[in-house]
Design a protein around this motif. Structure first.
Motif, short mmCIF file in Angstrom:
data_model
loop_
_atom_site.label_atom_id
_atom_site.label_comp_id
_atom_site.label_asym_id
_atom_site.label_seq_id
_atom_site.Cartn_x
_atom_site.Cartn_y
_atom_site.Cartn_z
N ASN A 1 16.61 44.62 34.30
CA ASN A 1 17.87 45.56 34.74
C ASN A 1 16.95 47.16 35.07
N ARG A 2 16.08 47.42 33.99
CA ARG A 2 15.16 48.60 34.26
C ARG A 2 14.36 48.77 35.46
N ILE B 1 15.07 50.52 42.95
CA ILE B 1 15.77 51.13 43.85
C ILE B 1 15.40 52.72 44.21
N GLN B 2 14.85 53.30 42.88
CA GLN B 2 14.49 54.72 42.95
C GLN B 2 12.95 54.83 43.76
N ASP C 1 16.47 49.06 38.59
CA ASP C 1 16.70 50.58 38.49
C ASP C 1 15.55 51.20 39.35
N GLU D 1 26.88 49.33 44.64
CA GLU D 1 26.98 48.99 43.24
C GLU D 1 27.36 47.53 42.89
N ILE E 1 23.97 45.79 43.80
CA ILE E 1 22.81 45.96 42.72
C ILE E 1 22.95 45.31 41.51
N GLU E 2 24.21 45.17 41.07
CA GLU E 2 24.82 44.23 40.02
C GLU E 2 24.53 42.97 40.23
N LYS F 1 20.68 42.32 39.90
CA LYS F 1 20.18 42.25 38.48
C LYS F 1 20.62 40.87 37.84
#
Length: 311
Positions: free
Chosen positions: A208-209, A215-216, A212, A256, A259-260, A263
């Motif tokens: 999950n991290r 995406i960044q 993230d 959202e 992205i979910e 994951k």
């Protein structure tokens, strides 16, 4: 004497890349990506390619050798990787294959004979026409009749594999199961498989991290550019990390939600990777935690020293 090969396997985000660098530095190795998607240029963030500044001068192979709209099969992968094995060994270096694509790594190490069965375009087109006219169900039913073992391994919606299995049968009168049974059982390589595993909740948190961070670092911009270049319907864009974000750009889902989904699919893929390697390959497993990674890496380097130095 067989060529020595090190393979580092395990689920996404577990730490294979970092370990591969440590092994390559210690044992004069060169790294081969065992990820079937890192071959595509322009697909960097979503496939977690190593950054040039992180390679520490270690040569990396099987990265950026295809455009996103080019086909790339397990047979192609096998051909390129075995060629790199020969070249790296000729330099008295150790080939280190790193990745999570289980079938691809197994095909290389066991020397599967994919090249013996060329595609038959006439049969493929006939089956594709049947698919277009009647849907996947009649084709899948036929596969269950002739090769129930293979049918049980293929989801009915995976029409490409259904068609390929029927094509092999119509062309050779051998089922795909019979074809696989003819493969060599003894590897032409002296390989040592290092598997990294981690308690599931820890691994899922890392996955999950990692997403993230992707995406960044610009994963959305990467996908948007690939769509702009006309690759939206390419097979490469069906990969995890890309297929989940295409609907967002089409206005079919929120960011959202996309992205979910990414994951979730990544976590499920990690689970499938575990299952594949534990059931199909002889892997030496090392369980990691955030506090024991350095200690485990030292243990792996000691274990590898015996493998490398024994003649």
């Amino acid at each position: 004497m067989k060529q020595k090969v090190i393979a580092i396997v395990g689920p996404t985000a577990v730490g294979k890349t970092k370990l591969s660098i440590e092994i390559a530095k210690r044992f004069n190795g060169e790294i081969i990506s065992g990820d079937s998607m890192q071959v595509y240029s322009g697909m960097d963030i979503g496939t977690a390619k190593i950054k040039q500044e992180d390679t520490q001068g270690i040569p990396h192979h099987m990265i950026d050798i295809k455009e996103p709209d080019e086909s790339f099969s397990v047979a192609d992968f096998q051909y390129y990787v075995q060629k790199y094995f020969d070249e790296i060994s000729a330099r008295n270096h150790i080939p280190i294959i790193v990745g999570g694509s289980g079938l691809y790594i197994q095909a290389v190490l066991n020397d599967y004979h994919f090249a013996d069965e060329k595609r038959d375009d006439a049969i493929t087109k006939k089956l594709e026409l049947e698919l277009e006219q009647y849907g996947i169900e009649p084709l899948y039913r036929r596969l269950k009749e002739v090769d129930p073992t293979q049918a049980n391994k293929i989801h009915p919606n995976n029409f490409r594999r259904v068609i390929r299995a029927l094509e092999v049968y119509e062309k050779t009168s051998l089922t795909m199961t019979e074809y696989h049974m003819q493969q060599k059982t003894e590897s032409p390589y002296e390989s040592l498989l290092i598997g990294l595993e981690m308690e599931r909740s820890l691994l899922y948190d890392r996955i999950n991290r990692r997403i993230d961070i992707m995406i960044q670092e610009g994963l959305l911009e990467e996908v948007k550019l690939l769509i702009k270049k006309g690759y939206e319907n390419s097979q490469s864009m069906k990969a995890i990390g890309y297929k989940e974000l295409v609907p967002y750009f089409a206005g079919e889902s929120s960011l959202e939600e996309s992205i979910e989904l990414l994951k979730r699919n990544s976590r499920r893929y990690a689970k499938r990777q575990y299952t594949w390697f534990k059931n199909k390959m002889n892997v030496n497993w090392y369980n990691l935690t955030p506090l024991t990674i350095s200690e485990k890496f030292d243990e792996i380097l000691v274990d590898l020293a015996g493998f490398i130095e024994v003649k």
